[in-house]
Motif scaffolding. Structure first.
Motif, short mmCIF file in Angstrom:
data_model
loop_
_atom_site.label_atom_id
_atom_site.label_comp_id
_atom_site.label_asym_id
_atom_site.label_seq_id
_atom_site.Cartn_x
_atom_site.Cartn_y
_atom_site.Cartn_z
N ILE A 158 1.22 -0.72 0.16
CA ILE A 158 -0.46 -0.02 0.29
C ILE A 158 1.17 1.07 -0.09
O ILE A 158 0.42 1.63 -0.75
CB ILE A 158 -0.97 0.21 1.04
N ALA A 159 1.96 1.30 0.97
CA ALA A 159 3.08 2.54 0.99
C ALA A 159 3.19 2.58 -0.50
O ALA A 159 3.13 3.45 -0.73
CB ALA A 159 3.80 2.36 2.02
N SER A 172 0.04 2.14 8.26
CA SER A 172 -0.38 1.78 9.36
C SER A 172 -0.57 2.63 10.50
O SER A 172 -1.71 1.70 10.28
CB SER A 172 0.93 1.32 10.15
N ARG A 173 -0.89 3.82 10.85
CA ARG A 173 -1.48 4.33 11.33
C ARG A 173 -2.55 5.07 10.84
O ARG A 173 -3.68 5.67 10.95
CB ARG A 173 -0.77 6.41 11.56
N PRO A 221 -4.73 -7.06 7.58
CA PRO A 221 -2.89 -7.32 8.32
C PRO A 221 -2.35 -8.79 8.42
O PRO A 221 -3.01 -9.52 9.54
CB PRO A 221 -3.60 -6.77 9.71
N ASN A 222 -1.12 -9.29 8.65
CA ASN A 222 -1.11 -10.79 8.74
C ASN A 222 -0.51 -11.35 10.08
O ASN A 222 0.17 -10.27 10.87
CB ASN A 222 0.36 -10.79 7.71
N ASP A 279 -6.72 4.59 11.79
CA ASP A 279 -7.33 5.51 12.24
C ASP A 279 -6.40 6.48 13.39
O ASP A 279 -7.38 6.93 14.08
CB ASP A 279 -8.21 4.92 13.25
N SER A 280 -5.22 6.84 13.50
CA SER A 280 -4.28 7.28 14.38
C SER A 280 -5.12 9.18 14.40
O SER A 280 -5.16 9.56 13.04
CB SER A 280 -3.13 7.34 14.30
N TYR A 281 -5.08 9.45 15.11
CA TYR A 281 -5.29 10.95 14.76
C TYR A 281 -4.65 11.67 14.77
O TYR A 281 -4.55 12.82 14.09
CB TYR A 281 -5.52 11.62 16.64
N GLU A 282 -3.35 11.61 14.41
CA GLU A 282 -2.65 12.42 13.76
C GLU A 282 -1.97 12.38 12.33
O GLU A 282 -1.39 12.91 10.78
CB GLU A 282 -1.27 12.02 14.27
N ILE A 283 -2.92 11.00 11.77
CA ILE A 283 -2.71 11.27 10.45
C ILE A 283 -4.18 12.41 9.51
O ILE A 283 -5.27 11.79 9.53
CB ILE A 283 -3.06 9.69 9.69
#
Lengths: 350, 350
Positions: A11-12, A23-24, A51-52, A28-32
DNA sequence: TTGTATGCGTTATCAG
DNA sequence: CTGATAACGCATACAA
């Protein structure tokens, strides 16, 4: 050709981002930023990214699978317990890995080693009738492996345990036979040292005593392999019938022994309950279809599985060691189905 | 406190070696000196080192576990199959992860997704009676997941399949009923589209025709949930008995349906075989303990499990894709136990 | 014969 | 807000 699944790295690369951003975003990390998130999420969705779990396990040092060891799954009691375990496990995102000891200590140990070389997060076990050496289990427990015992428990190991009310079940069963007019009541049991045997035997003896019947040790028989070997039930039942004073009824103290006794009684050309009374622990539905239907003591198997799994989850998910261990005792059910009633009725009539 | 196990790194540090040396020593590589090997091996033994299977899985891209999906384990046929699978898996170092669909398509799909998010190396499955949409399975198969079908197979997917000789089993069963003097033979089946239903129905019809009996569609009943819902067997059997011309026998075309029919027949106060003939597929031992014992068609369940697992191993371990798929057909066994004999004997006698 | 470096897929910790 | 890097435990290509 080979089953290649998409990874964060893919994906990256596709999106020109770094793996950590992806990953973040996925978590659903707030910093994205919302835009990046949307981009990543959509791409992941479209290519159905998952995810594996193995990589996750390695990282988190947990496998999200638990081991279950029973003597055999093709036993209605155990398969019902497993049903219960599975239903709770499933709802909590856990895999259930099942292994069978087939009442053999060696196999139990092998399975144990196999399962526990750090690939399971916890263990639910009913030990085999052959097991006398608990050192491996003890060691495992000391190392911090969450363990829940059920059915055949190891009392020396301090952890959660789930059992049926074996004492009362056996008491009720024996009392019922007495109530039906039987007096020389034999019992066919698992090996003497197994926890359920002790409890059930105690209930059997208490019921006899409470009704003024003396306990006769010659009427107490053990099956070393829990009835796994076909001939062993045959042997003990035949021994009972060769006694100077034959029994007039049998209390079979486990699922496999109940059907075993029934089978050999049939083979001998005898009828339950006229020729001999019979009652036993059993979780098979089919006993009610016998003619006349067989009275049995039923264990709340499904519930036992549920309770065991819930306790295990507690152990697994509490970070600090639990010091307060529970022994849940679920009540058994005496299903009176007419097969043991007749003797008394006859005597009253006659 | 927490369950910390020893790793290669620990050994390396303790012995002043590098991890690769240790790794190679443990794998008995030719390029390591005997002394170093001995040193490492002894240390590993003493501290009972076990390789972390999760790390191995990540590296080797294989988990050494396989998934098994059945409708329920608490069904003697399936538990016997699982026994067979497990015995082969065990001997080959594979874990078996069991999941139950409970005859629900949704649950089957969820289990499938759960198991296959790359944590299993292969899949053995008997699809639920509800499943009509095979797209997920197809996709999985195309992605290269080794799959073996058994019992209820998906014919459109090209892979190994293991089935019993359902046609012959049903034929034999029906013929036996006819041979016993029954003429209006009904059948209670799983849903129409399930593979085993088709095969068994074909056998049933052929036996009727070969004996000059016309097939009467009003005598063919389906249970949409394979007997998982208690009332559905009751319904169809009652429908049969409300027919202008009642059946004089029933052929139950699956384990769960056989016991279901038996139960409802009992409830209605009828006796097998005098009031109604009954024969069915069944792998429960207890049918022989009924009075009179019930004749059944038995599947070689354990062997089916063994065969399925062996085929799966072949798929997993062959590097190149297998193009030559097998459909193993194992023979069923007709166990005549007297319960269906009597009608004929009576007629001959009378 | 042994050691170093890299990667399996992911997340956490820093840096920027 | 995003990216580079290290780490989980192991095996292996490559160096020495």
């Amino acid at each position: 050709m080979k089953f290649e699944a998409i990874t964060i790295k893919d994906i990256a690369r596709a999106l020109g981002l770094s793996t950590s951003t992806v990953s973040r975003a996925l978590r659903d990390s707030y910093e994205i930023s919302p835009e990046t998130k949307k981009l990543v999420l959509e791409y992941a969705e479209k290519n159905n990214y998952h995810p594996n779990p193995i990589a996750l396990s390695l990282k988190e040092r947990r496998s999200r699978s638990i081991g279950v060891i029973v003597c055999e799954i093709a036993n209605s009691y155990f398969s019902q317990v497993i049903n219960g375990i599975e239903s709770i496990a499933y709802n909590n995102g856990y895999n259930v890995i099942i292994a069978q000891s087939r009442e053999s200590f060696d196999r139990e140990l092998l399975n144990l080693q196999y399962l526990t070389s750090r690939s399971i997060d916890g263990l639910i076990i009913s030990i085999s009738t052959e097991t006398k050496d608990f050192s491996y289990l003890k060691e495992l427990h000391q190392k911090g492996m969450p363990i829940v015992f059920f059915d055949r428990i190891v009392s020396e190991i301090e952890t959660h345990k789930v059992i049926a009310d074996n004492y009362k079940g056996a008491y009720d069963a024996t009392a019922h036979l007495i109530h039906c007019g039987y007096r020389r009541i034999a019992t066919v049991s698992n090996p003497e040292l197994v926890s359920i045997t002790k409890e059930r035997l105690a209930g059997y003896k208490a019921a006899l005593r409470d009704n003024g019947i003396e306990v006769d040790d010659s009427l107490i028989k053990y099956c070393q392999h829990g009835g796994m070997i076909v001939t062993e039930v045959e042997e003990v039942v035949k021994e009972l019938f060769e006694l100077p004073q034959k029994p007039d009824a049998i209390f079979a103290s486990a699922d496999k022994l109940t059907t075993g006794c029934l089978r050999i009684i049939r083979t001998m050309g005898l009828k339950v309950p006229d020729d001999i009374g019979l009652i036993g622990f059993s979780n098979t539905d089919l006993t009610e279809l016998l003619d006349p239907p067989l009275s049995v003591i039923k264990q709340p198997a499904f519930e036992m599985g549920e309770v065991a799994m819930n306790l295990l989850l507690q152990l697994i998910e509490s970070k600090r060691p639990v010091t307060d261990f529970e022994t849940k005792v679920l009540s058994t059910e005496l299903l009176i189905r007419g097969s043991t009633k007749m003797k008394k009725e006859k005597e009253i009539a006659g």
